[in-house]
Design a protein around this motif. Structure first.
Motif, PDB file in Angstrom:
ATOM      1  N   GLU A  46       1.086  -1.693  -0.003  1.00 15.56           N
ATOM      2  CA  GLU A  46       0.027   0.107   0.107  1.00 15.56           C
ATOM      3  C   GLU A  46       0.805   1.662   0.114  1.00 15.56           C
ATOM      4  O   GLU A  46      -0.342   2.774   0.156  1.00 15.56           O
ATOM      5  N   PHE A  47       2.189   1.226  -0.005  1.00 16.92           N
ATOM      6  CA  PHE A  47       3.531   2.243  -0.359  1.00 16.92           C
ATOM      7  C   PHE A  47       3.547   2.967  -1.625  1.00 16.92           C
ATOM      8  O   PHE A  47       3.596   1.923  -2.031  1.00 16.92           O
ATOM      9  N   SER A  48       2.579   4.386  -1.066  1.00 18.74           N
ATOM     10  CA  SER A  48       3.655   4.579  -3.093  1.00 18.74           C
ATOM     11  C   SER A  48       5.141   4.890  -2.902  1.00 18.74           C
ATOM     12  O   SER A  48       5.692   6.287  -3.698  1.00 18.74           O
ATOM     13  N   GLY A  49       5.717   5.525  -1.249  1.00 24.04           N
ATOM     14  CA  GLY A  49       6.948   5.255  -1.150  1.00 24.04           C
ATOM     15  C   GLY A  49       6.860   5.488   0.741  1.00 24.04           C
ATOM     16  O   GLY A  49       6.425   5.160   0.462  1.00 24.04           O
ATOM     17  N   THR A  50       8.198   5.086   0.960  1.00 24.77           N
ATOM     18  CA  THR A  50       8.513   5.371   2.489  1.00 24.77           C
ATOM     19  C   THR A  50       7.753   6.692   2.814  1.00 24.77           C
ATOM     20  O   THR A  50       7.225   7.925   2.376  1.00 24.77           O
ATOM     21  N   ASP A  51       7.596   6.229   4.217  1.00 24.21           N
ATOM     22  CA  ASP A  51       6.999   8.114   5.163  1.00 24.21           C
ATOM     23  C   ASP A  51       7.614   9.056   4.974  1.00 24.21           C
ATOM     24  O   ASP A  51       7.241  10.153   4.774  1.00 24.21           O
ATOM     25  N   GLU A  52       9.162   8.824   4.730  1.00 29.09           N
ATOM     26  CA  GLU A  52      10.300   9.885   5.157  1.00 29.09           C
ATOM     27  C   GLU A  52       9.851  10.342   3.295  1.00 29.09           C
ATOM     28  O   GLU A  52      10.469  11.728   3.317  1.00 29.09           O
ATOM     29  N   GLU A  53       9.745   9.916   1.875  1.00 29.57           N
ATOM     30  CA  GLU A  53       9.714  10.061   0.409  1.00 29.57           C
ATOM     31  C   GLU A  53       8.198  11.204   1.013  1.00 29.57           C
ATOM     32  O   GLU A  53       8.306  12.248   0.216  1.00 29.57           O
ATOM     33  N   ARG A  54       7.615  10.310   1.376  1.00 25.67           N
ATOM     34  CA  ARG A  54       6.232  10.938   1.315  1.00 25.67           C
ATOM     35  C   ARG A  54       5.850  11.716   2.096  1.00 25.67           C
ATOM     36  O   ARG A  54       5.204  13.307   1.601  1.00 25.67           O
ATOM     37  N   ALA A  55       6.719  12.454   2.870  1.00 22.75           N
ATOM     38  CA  ALA A  55       7.521  14.005   3.677  1.00 22.75           C
ATOM     39  C   ALA A  55       7.139  14.807   2.875  1.00 22.75           C
ATOM     40  O   ALA A  55       6.561  15.397   3.053  1.00 22.75           O
ATOM     41  N   ALA A  56       8.501  13.904   2.633  1.00 24.46           N
ATOM     42  CA  ALA A  56       9.476  15.283   1.634  1.00 24.46           C
ATOM     43  C   ALA A  56       8.509  15.841   0.477  1.00 24.46           C
ATOM     44  O   ALA A  56       8.781  17.122   0.320  1.00 24.46           O
ATOM     45  N   ASP A  57       7.252  14.959  -0.292  1.00 20.77           N
ATOM     46  CA  ASP A  57       6.291  15.441  -1.040  1.00 20.77           C
ATOM     47  C   ASP A  57       5.802  16.192  -0.959  1.00 20.77           C
ATOM     48  O   ASP A  57       5.685  17.333  -1.193  1.00 20.77           O
ATOM     49  N   LEU A  58       5.308  16.245   0.582  1.00 21.15           N
ATOM     50  CA  LEU A  58       4.625  17.537   0.984  1.00 21.15           C
ATOM     51  C   LEU A  58       5.407  18.757   1.692  1.00 21.15           C
ATOM     52  O   LEU A  58       4.882  19.502   1.241  1.00 21.15           O
ATOM     53  N   MET A  59       6.470  18.475   2.074  1.00 19.88           N
ATOM     54  CA  MET A  59       7.246  19.547   2.191  1.00 19.88           C
ATOM     55  C   MET A  59       7.788  20.168   1.055  1.00 19.88           C
ATOM     56  O   MET A  59       8.090  21.447   1.389  1.00 19.88           O
ATOM     57  N   SER A  60       7.825  19.313   0.232  1.00 12.24           N
ATOM     58  CA  SER A  60       8.537  20.078  -1.183  1.00 12.24           C
ATOM     59  C   SER A  60       7.231  21.296  -1.379  1.00 12.24           C
ATOM     60  O   SER A  60       7.712  22.136  -2.015  1.00 12.24           O
ATOM     61  N   PHE A  61       5.723  21.134  -1.078  1.00 12.85           N
ATOM     62  CA  PHE A  61       5.140  22.220  -1.462  1.00 12.85           C
ATOM     63  C   PHE A  61       5.078  23.214  -0.695  1.00 12.85           C
ATOM     64  O   PHE A  61       4.104  24.676  -0.992  1.00 12.85           O
ATOM     65  N   TYR A  62       5.120  22.608   0.637  1.00 14.10           N
ATOM     66  CA  TYR A  62       5.347  24.061   1.456  1.00 14.10           C
ATOM     67  C   TYR A  62       6.563  24.826   1.124  1.00 14.10           C
ATOM     68  O   TYR A  62       6.270  25.869   1.068  1.00 14.10           O
ATOM     69  N   LYS A  63       7.389  24.902   0.544  1.00 10.06           N
ATOM     70  CA  LYS A  63       8.815  24.743   0.229  1.00 10.06           C
ATOM     71  C   LYS A  63       8.909  25.830  -1.204  1.00 10.06           C
ATOM     72  O   LYS A  63       9.603  27.069  -0.990  1.00 10.06           O
ATOM     73  N   ASP A  64       8.067  25.440  -1.780  1.00 10.47           N
ATOM     74  CA  ASP A  64       7.909  25.709  -3.299  1.00 10.47           C
ATOM     75  C   ASP A  64       7.413  27.455  -3.449  1.00 10.47           C
ATOM     76  O   ASP A  64       5.106  26.388  -3.107  1.00 10.47           O
ATOM     77  N   ASP A  65       7.010  28.145  -3.171  1.00 12.49           N
ATOM     78  CA  ASP A  65       6.666  29.647  -3.700  1.00 12.49           C
ATOM     79  C   ASP A  65       5.957  29.584  -4.796  1.00 12.49           C
ATOM     80  O   ASP A  65       4.687  30.511  -4.541  1.00 12.49           O
ATOM     81  N   SER A  66       5.767  28.864  -5.601  1.00 14.54           N
ATOM     82  CA  SER A  66       4.653  28.933  -6.030  1.00 14.54           C
ATOM     83  C   SER A  66       3.072  28.795  -5.864  1.00 14.54           C
ATOM     84  O   SER A  66       2.551  28.143  -6.865  1.00 14.54           O
ATOM     85  N   ILE A  67       3.634  26.997  -4.997  1.00 12.24           N
ATOM     86  CA  ILE A  67       2.300  26.100  -4.738  1.00 12.24           C
ATOM     87  C   ILE A  67       1.338  27.398  -3.867  1.00 12.24           C
ATOM     88  O   ILE A  67       2.121  27.795  -2.916  1.00 12.24           O
ATOM     89  N   ASP A  68      -0.004  27.498  -3.530  1.00  9.66           N
ATOM     90  CA  ASP A  68      -1.150  28.072  -3.412  1.00  9.66           C
ATOM     91  C   ASP A  68      -1.700  27.633  -1.883  1.00  9.66           C
ATOM     92  O   ASP A  68      -1.813  28.238  -0.903  1.00  9.66           O
ATOM     93  N   ALA A  69      -1.693  26.157  -2.654  1.00  9.69           N
ATOM     94  CA  ALA A  69      -2.432  25.828  -1.365  1.00  9.69           C
ATOM     95  C   ALA A  69      -2.110  24.271  -1.602  1.00  9.69           C
ATOM     96  O   ALA A  69      -1.621  23.403  -2.597  1.00  9.69           O
ATOM     97  N   ILE A  70      -2.916  23.083  -0.701  1.00  6.78           N
ATOM     98  CA  ILE A  70      -2.193  21.748  -0.858  1.00  6.78           C
ATOM     99  C   ILE A  70      -2.978  20.874  -0.711  1.00  6.78           C
ATOM    100  O   ILE A  70      -3.819  20.422   0.817  1.00  6.78           O
ATOM    101  N   TYR A  71      -3.637  20.020  -1.721  1.00  6.87           N
ATOM    102  CA  TYR A  71      -4.712  19.135  -1.612  1.00  6.87           C
ATOM    103  C   TYR A  71      -4.275  17.936  -1.196  1.00  6.87           C
ATOM    104  O   TYR A  71      -3.902  17.310  -2.002  1.00  6.87           O
ATOM    105  N   ASP A  72      -4.174  16.585  -0.426  1.00  2.00           N
ATOM    106  CA  ASP A  72      -3.838  15.455  -0.631  1.00  2.00           C
ATOM    107  C   ASP A  72      -5.150  14.793  -0.583  1.00  2.00           C
ATOM    108  O   ASP A  72      -6.496  14.224  -0.328  1.00  2.00           O
ATOM    109  N   ILE A  73      -5.408  14.127  -2.103  1.00  2.00           N
ATOM    110  CA  ILE A  73      -5.488  13.022  -2.255  1.00  2.00           C
ATOM    111  C   ILE A  73      -6.012  11.823  -1.817  1.00  2.00           C
ATOM    112  O   ILE A  73      -6.521  10.733  -2.671  1.00  2.00           O
TER     113      ILE A  73
END
Length: 280
Positions: A46-73
């Motif tokens: 059921e893993f799309s990536g490790t816990d650390e990898e999925r967290a890094a995906d989320l943090m990359s959006f928080y760090k990206d100034d071009s991203i206005d909001a984050i929708y988890d699907i």
């Protein structure tokens, strides 16, 4: 506007790829550009990536100034695994709002507990499910600045006539995973939202038992019951409210809404923001 589509919980089945493609198309049609996280589709169990990898995906959006909001699907069981890898300092300083539902209850409440920031309990993939037309119309109006269609709830009181406080909680099974951790929010004076997708009377009763045993119902200012999908379809002798009454005082306000939960027609609610409910 550009949003990041993340998946902190279980990975998507490959068969769900058309849903994601359709969601991107719908959002683009509303003038919302999308960036997809690297780890969305399940690759190992059921893993799309490790816990650390999925967290890094989320943090990359928080760090990206071009991203206005984050929708988890996503949804499922794995979201609490990302919590120890999140940089809450960055999240707390960000002006971005996180959206998700079900298992993302863990991330949403952790964000509030650590940073005080609100998040939205809502599944944006509802815009490509069975109530797509309704949900797309609501979301289109939200983007245009009219929030009532998406956020205003119909409710009725089952006990008491009024309650006011910051809303916390969400999916009951996922929320209780935070108990005993630093990600558990302060519940004093809060309104506790509880909803569920699965679970019969025994499963829901044991979760109510746990909440009572850790003192939750003595702390909160009220309880808002959303939908309990499988339970309410099973036509059981006890209602969810019957089970809840076994664990609360006669004076704790309790309201019920059919507009928050796992239904494809469900509305959104802000976790971490004060709301007032008054009997009509």
């Amino acid at each position: 506007m550009e949003v990041g589509l993340a998946a902190c919980s279980n990975g998507h089945n490959k068969e769900w790829a058309p849903q994601v493609e359709e969601l991107v198309k719908v959002l683009n049609g509303m003038g919302v550009q999308t960036a997809l996280a690297e780890h969305i589709v399940a690759t190992k169990d059921e893993f799309s990536g490790t816990d650390e990898e999925r967290a890094a995906d989320l943090m990359s959006f928080y760090k990206d100034d071009s991203i206005d909001a984050i929708y988890d699907i996503s949804g499922g069981d794995l979201a609490n695994g990302v919590l120890k890898y999140l940089d809450f300092d960055i999240i707390g300083k960000s002006n971005k709002t996180f959206w998700g539902y079900s298992d993302l209850t863990t991330v949403i409440n952790a964000i509030y507990a650590i940073t005080g920031k609100p998040s939205v309990l809502y599944q944006v993939k509802n815009m490509v499910y069975s109530e797509a037309e309704l949900q797309q119309e609501r979301f289109r109006k939200y983007l245009a600045g009219t929030t009532e269609e998406l956020f205003k709830l119909q409710y009725k009181f089952l006990q008491g006539t009024q309650m006011k406080g910051v809303v916390v909680g969400g999916n009951i099974r996922c929320f209780t995973k935070l108990a005993g951790t630093k990600y558990w929010p302060d519940l004093n004076g809060k309104i506790l939202l509880l909803e569920a997708y699965g679970g019969g009377s025994g499963q829901i009763a044991t979760l109510f038992n746990q909440l009572e045993q850790i003192g939750v119902f003595e702390q909160v200012a009220g309880v808002l019951l959303g939908t309990f999908t499988s339970y309410e379809k099973a036509n059981l002798e006890y209602s969810v409210y019957d089970l809840l009454k076994m664990h609360i005082s006669d004076t704790l306000p309790v309201a019920k809404t059919t507009e928050i939960g796992h239904g494809h027609d469900s509305k959104a609610i802000v976790i971490g923001r004060e709301m007032e409910f008054i009997a009509k």
